[in-house]
Write a protein that holds these residues in place. Structure first.
Motif, PDB file in Angstrom:
ATOM      1  N   GLN A   1      11.209   3.398 -10.399  1.00  0.00           N
ATOM      2  CA  GLN A   1      10.063   4.077  -9.782  1.00  0.00           C
ATOM      3  C   GLN A   1       9.981   5.543 -10.208  1.00  0.00           C
TER       4      GLN A   1
ATOM      5  N   GLU B   1      -1.595   9.416  -6.960  1.00  0.00           N
ATOM      6  CA  GLU B   1      -1.292   8.736  -5.695  1.00  0.00           C
ATOM      7  C   GLU B   1       0.171   8.311  -5.639  1.00  0.00           C
ATOM      8  N   GLU B   2       0.685   7.849  -6.784  1.00  0.00           N
ATOM      9  CA  GLU B   2       2.058   7.348  -6.817  1.00  0.00           C
ATOM     10  C   GLU B   2       3.097   8.475  -6.893  1.00  0.00           C
TER      11      GLU B   2
ATOM     12  N   LYS C   1       0.837  -1.213   0.000  1.00  0.00           N
ATOM     13  CA  LYS C   1       0.000   0.000   0.000  1.00  0.00           C
ATOM     14  C   LYS C   1       0.869   1.259   0.000  1.00  0.00           C
ATOM     15  N   VAL C   2       0.265   2.364  -0.465  1.00  0.00           N
ATOM     16  CA  VAL C   2       0.998   3.634  -0.560  1.00  0.00           C
ATOM     17  C   VAL C   2       1.449   4.095   0.826  1.00  0.00           C
ATOM     18  N   GLN C   3       0.561   3.959   1.813  1.00  0.00           N
ATOM     19  CA  GLN C   3       0.881   4.404   3.180  1.00  0.00           C
ATOM     20  C   GLN C   3       2.093   3.651   3.739  1.00  0.00           C
TER      21      GLN C   3
ATOM     22  N   VAL D   1       5.172   8.740  -3.752  1.00  0.00           N
ATOM     23  CA  VAL D   1       6.181   7.676  -3.653  1.00  0.00           C
ATOM     24  C   VAL D   1       7.364   7.999  -4.560  1.00  0.00           C
TER      25      VAL D   1
ATOM     26  N   ARG E   1       4.491   2.146   1.963  1.00  0.00           N
ATOM     27  CA  ARG E   1       5.713   2.520   1.233  1.00  0.00           C
ATOM     28  C   ARG E   1       6.219   3.908   1.646  1.00  0.00           C
ATOM     29  N   VAL E   2       5.274   4.834   1.875  1.00  0.00           N
ATOM     30  CA  VAL E   2       5.675   6.188   2.320  1.00  0.00           C
ATOM     31  C   VAL E   2       6.370   6.112   3.664  1.00  0.00           C
TER      32      VAL E   2
END
Length: 931
Positions: free
Chosen positions: A504, A512-513, A466-468, A516, A470-471
């Motif tokens: 990346q 959203e990405e 999930k984005v959270q 990241v 990875r952040v």
């Protein structure tokens, strides 16, 4: 309404006017607009003219309150017409305060003790402040003793007026620092805290809530009031507020509200936005008075409501933030479990538990962050629980490090984010812990070799979670690698990491990405900036070329800028406490935003720099390091010199103490000499008595025997005196050497530290000491010379007695031989004593020379003193001249006054009037005497 207004304006009888005002009051609730437009001027006139009648004043004030206040109408009106109501109240308020005299008149009415005047006056003034706060505040501030008059309401014995007075002061102190200071210095804190204790602290009613809101107004963002609150020892009085029992049933809605406000008041005093000095002093005061301990008991208590528990965690967080003693105490707090666990572990368990409320988890994270803020000891303890040497092999107790690792790799993305941020705070500004964390090994599955924590973080990143999550992991890695080149080499050693980051950043993904991508760019930039070029394949230059080929410099800088442009980034940068409306918005940490600000510009410059510039930078760094080494070397030299100075000072102190001891011994020896003299005199008296009583031949023989014994005693005593004299001379020499050492050390220290004036005083003291020592030595010499003369006289007497005793003895020749031997011995002793006298006279001459030198210095100082006395005499002469001039001026003035009197002008002469009064008194006294 018009008729009633006419009656108020024109009626001469007070009863008629009173009835008309009463009627207007009854109509004012229903026909607010009409009464306000037509009757306001008349009502204000009544307030001005009919102050003697309290009843009509009360009705007038009630009518004005009904017209201006929106409280009554808001209950009856619908939602769509609420704005109209607000406008009506503010318009009437504007009309009333157009003339500031109306507000000052109202302040004078509030001073009246009559309940029917004071209470409606307070309500009306509160309503005016609600409608047009800043304008009314300014009028009250300008009016004399305006705020002080309103402060008297808190001392009113009638609770209704006192409670409404608190509400009035709430409105008065809103966002006005000047009024807040005046209210605070009018003893508001003492009175409000007394009311809170009278009402029962947190168990009290709505009055306690109002008092707490007023205290918040006085203290929030007002540094001088906060300092006054602390200096007045009012923090100690807050401790009983939090003495809450363990009973689960006693949590009413009002109690929860009161406790919430009390906790907020504590947070106002230790807020991170306050000046650091003020915050730290309040934190120390809270620890010393036991307030922090009381909060920790609520934290660990059972049955506490969730919102109170959350606010308590936030309060404890800010009380310990950046204060080492408070942080150490918090680390020692244990939860009442079996076996007892540290409070930090219990809190972390709730943070990584996804079933706990979101707000509570945020509060625990904030508490953990505050515990680690500027606390290297605490950071070390947390990281040590992850290191292989300290992990509990039995697995009985769960450590903080294990909980963080569990949260970091759990399936809940919020737990991942919280654990990553918490671990990043454990590494904040601590390079040694960043290196130690590289040693942490994790067992992923049975049979597989253990993986390092750094490798596991990068593995989860590449899995596309999930984005959270990875952040959170990227924030942890950025914090870990920043300012730690060893961690950068470990990160680059894994060949998969750099291709993953470049892949990346290079992709064009959705919104959203983008976040990241920005964090990946930051991590790659950190890997370049803090790279020590130890890996050949991943040197700075090669990484820059890779960015140029695969991403492009402009594209890289653009992706890096995505972080600071994000809305959630700007929210997180505002304050340290993590406050998010929903778990999805939990993306950035406050401390991480500071790191981004610091590194964003540096990385963008590093990307565009050539290899030559990098070399130059490295050279500059080396020269700076050399300079730092030189500075540190000089610092060491200065420290050593300081130590040497301290040692020399200690030596001087020891020498002075030794000198004092020697002086004490000298005085003891002098007293002993005196005792010996007294004994000698007694012996002489006894010998004289014996010679008088015994005159026969046998007696003469006995006497002769006694004489020989006495001569031997005298010889022994002479030898003792010589020994003592030699000892004294040795001690004097030792003292002289000690004095010379002290003088040399004082001269050396005096050359750097003392001024000319202190040296003068030192020379005077030195000369005084020399004179004292000279006098002591002179007295000793005189005493010794007296002793020598006495001994010579006794010797002569003994010789005479020997000659008289010779014919009486049978064997004359033997007696003559003995007497000749005695004479020879005595002559030798006399010669020795003469040589001693010569030596003493030489010492006396040297001491005289020293005295002459000291007297010369004294003469110089006396000359300077005489000069100063001359200057004083001259200044006195000048003062006398000025007095003469003043007397001349007085004479001239009196002459001018006489001329004015002759011309007929009125002149008031104080001296004449006084003399006239005295003359009258004298005449009265003469008459009394005649009577």
């Amino acid at each position: 309404i018009q008729k009633l207004c006419d009656r108020v304006a024109s009626s001469t009888l007070l009863d008629d006017r009173r009835d008309a005002v009463r009627a207007l009051k009854s109509l004012s609730k229903k026909y607010r607009l009409e009464v306000g437009i037509q009757a306001m001027e008349h009502l204000i006139h009544v307030l001005q003219t009919d102050r003697s009648d309290s009843e009509i004043i009360g009705y007038a004030l009630d009518t004005l309150y009904n017209v201006i206040s929106n409280d009554l109408e808001e209950e009856e009106q619908e939602e769509n017409s609420a704005k109209q109501v607000d406008d009506l109240g503010s318009q009437f308020t504007e009309i009333f305060i157009k003339q500031p005299e109306n507000v000052t008149l109202l302040l004078t009415l509030v001073e009246e003790f009559d309940f029917h005047v004071r209470w409606p006056g307070v309500k009306l003034l509160t309503s005016l402040l609600k409608q047009q706060g800043p304008q009314v505040q300014q009028i009250i501030l300008v009016s004399p003793m305006g705020v002080s008059r309103l402060m008297d309401l808190l001392a009113d014995s009638r609770e209704v007026i006192r409670n409404d007075g608190v509400l009035l002061l709430q409105q008065l102190t809103k966002s006005n620092a000047a009024i807040q200071k005046i209210v605070a210095f009018e003893n508001a804190f003492e009175r409000l805290l007394d009311i809170i204790t009278e009402e029962g602290n947190s168990d009290g009613g709505i009055v306690v809530e109002d008092c707490l809101l007023l205290l918040q107004n006085l203290l929030k963002n007002n540094n001088s009031n906060q300092n006054f609150f602390k200096e007045g020892s009012y923090i100690q009085r807050m401790k009983p507020w939090f003495e809450v029992g363990d009973d689960n049933c006693g949590w009413s809605a009002q109690k929860v509200t009161n406790l919430h406000l009390m906790l907020q008041l504590v947070r106002v005093l230790v807020s991170p936005t306050n000046p650091p000095g003020a915050t730290s002093s309040c934190q120390k005061a809270m620890f010393h008075c036991g307030l922090l301990q009381q909060l920790c008991t609520i934290l660990m208590a059972t049955g506490v409501p969730a919102d109170i528990l959350t606010e308590t965690i936030n309060t404890v967080s800010e009380v310990i933030r950046g204060c080492q003693t408070n942080q150490d105490y918090f680390a020692s707090v244990n939860a009442p479990s079996n076996p007892p666990r540290p409070a930090i572990v219990v809190l972390l368990m709730s943070m990584v538990n996804e079933r706990q409320p979101f707000v509570l988890r945020c509060a625990v994270l904030y508490c953990f962050q505050c515990f680690l803020y500027k606390n290297q000891k605490g950071q070390g303890e947390i990281v040590s629980t992850l290191l292989p040497s300290t992990i509990d092999a039995t697995g009985n107790s769960v450590s903080a490090g294990q909980l963080l690792c569990g949260g970091l790799f759990s399936t809940d993305s919020l737990s991942n984010w919280c654990a990553a941020v918490a671990l990043a705070h454990a590494l904040q500004e601590n390079a040694t812990l960043k290196e130690q964390l590289l040693r942490v090994q994790l067992a992923t599955s049975i049979g597989n070799p253990p993986v390092s924590l750094l490798q596991q973080c990068t593995n989860i990143l590449s899995q596309g979670s999930k984005v959270q999550t990875r952040v959170g992991l990227l924030m942890l890695l950025c914090t870990w690698l920043s300012n730690c080149s060893i961690a950068v080499t470990h990160f680059l050693h894994n060949p998969a990491n750099v291709p993953f980051l470049t892949g990346q950043i290079a992709e064009n993904l959705g919104e959203e990405e983008q976040l990241v991508q920005g964090l990946c760019a930051l991590l790659l930039g950190i890997s370049i900036y803090y790279n020590d070029n130890s890996l050949e394949n991943y040197r700075k230059e090669k990484l820059k070329q890779l960015i140029e080929k695969r991403i492009g410099r402009e594209n890289f800088i653009e992706k890096l800028g995505f972080i600071s442009k994000h809305e959630l980034y700007s929210r997180a940068a505002q304050k340290p406490q993590p406050s998010f409306s929903s778990p999805d918005h939990m993306m950035f940490d406050h401390e991480f935003t500071k790191l981004v600000k610091e590194l964003e510009g540096v990385i963008s410059k590093a990307i565009y720099k050539s290899s030559e510039e990098d070399k130059k930078e490295e050279e500059v760094k080396k020269t700076l390091e050399q300079h730092d080494n030189i500075v540190t070397h000089y610092k060491k030299v200065i420290r050593e010199q300081d130590q040497e100075l301290e040692e020399l000072k200690q030596r001087i102190n020891t020498l002075t103490s030794q000198n004092e001891q020697l002086q004490a011994t000298v005085t003891q020896q002098v007293s002993q000499i005196q005792q010996h003299k007294d004994q000698y005199n007694l012996l002489k008296v006894q010998l004289g008595k014996d010679t008088q009583h015994h005159n026969s031949h046998g007696d003469t023989l006995q006497m002769n025997g006694i004489q020989t014994e006495e001569v031997s005693k005298l010889k022994e005593e002479l030898e003792e005196w010589k020994n003592k004299h030699e000892l004294l001379q040795g001690q004097l020499k030792e003292k002289d050497s000690v004095i010379e050492k002290l003088n040399s050390s004082q001269l050396e220290m005096g050359a750097t530290e003392q001024s000319l004036q202190t040296s003068r005083f030192g020379s005077l003291e030195h000369s005084n000491e020399l004179q004292k020592e000279l006098e002591v030595l002179r007295s000793q010499i005189q005493l010794q010379s007296a002793e020598i003369s006495r001994l010579q006289m006794e010797n002569q007497k003994l010789q005479v007695m020997n000659t008289t005793a010779d014919p009486m003895l049978g064997d004359g020749s033997a007696a003559a031989a003995k007497s000749s031997e005695l004479e020879g011995q005595l002559e030798q002793e006399i010669k020795e004593l003469k040589s001693q006298v010569k030596a003493l006279s030489e010492e006396k001459e040297s001491l005289k020379q020293q005295l002459d030198s000291s007297t010369s210095t004294v003469a110089i100082l006396q000359d300077e003193n005489s000069k100063l006395q001359r200057e004083v005499a001259e200044s006195k002469k000048e003062q006398d001249d000025l007095l003469v001039l003043l007397a001349d001026q007085d004479q001239k003035i009196s002459a001018q006054k006489m001329k004015l009197k002759d011309l007929g002008a009125p002149v008031e002469d104080e001296d004449d009037t006084e003399s006239g009064d005295q003359g009258d008194e004298d005449e009265d006294e003469d008459e009394e005497e005649q009577d």
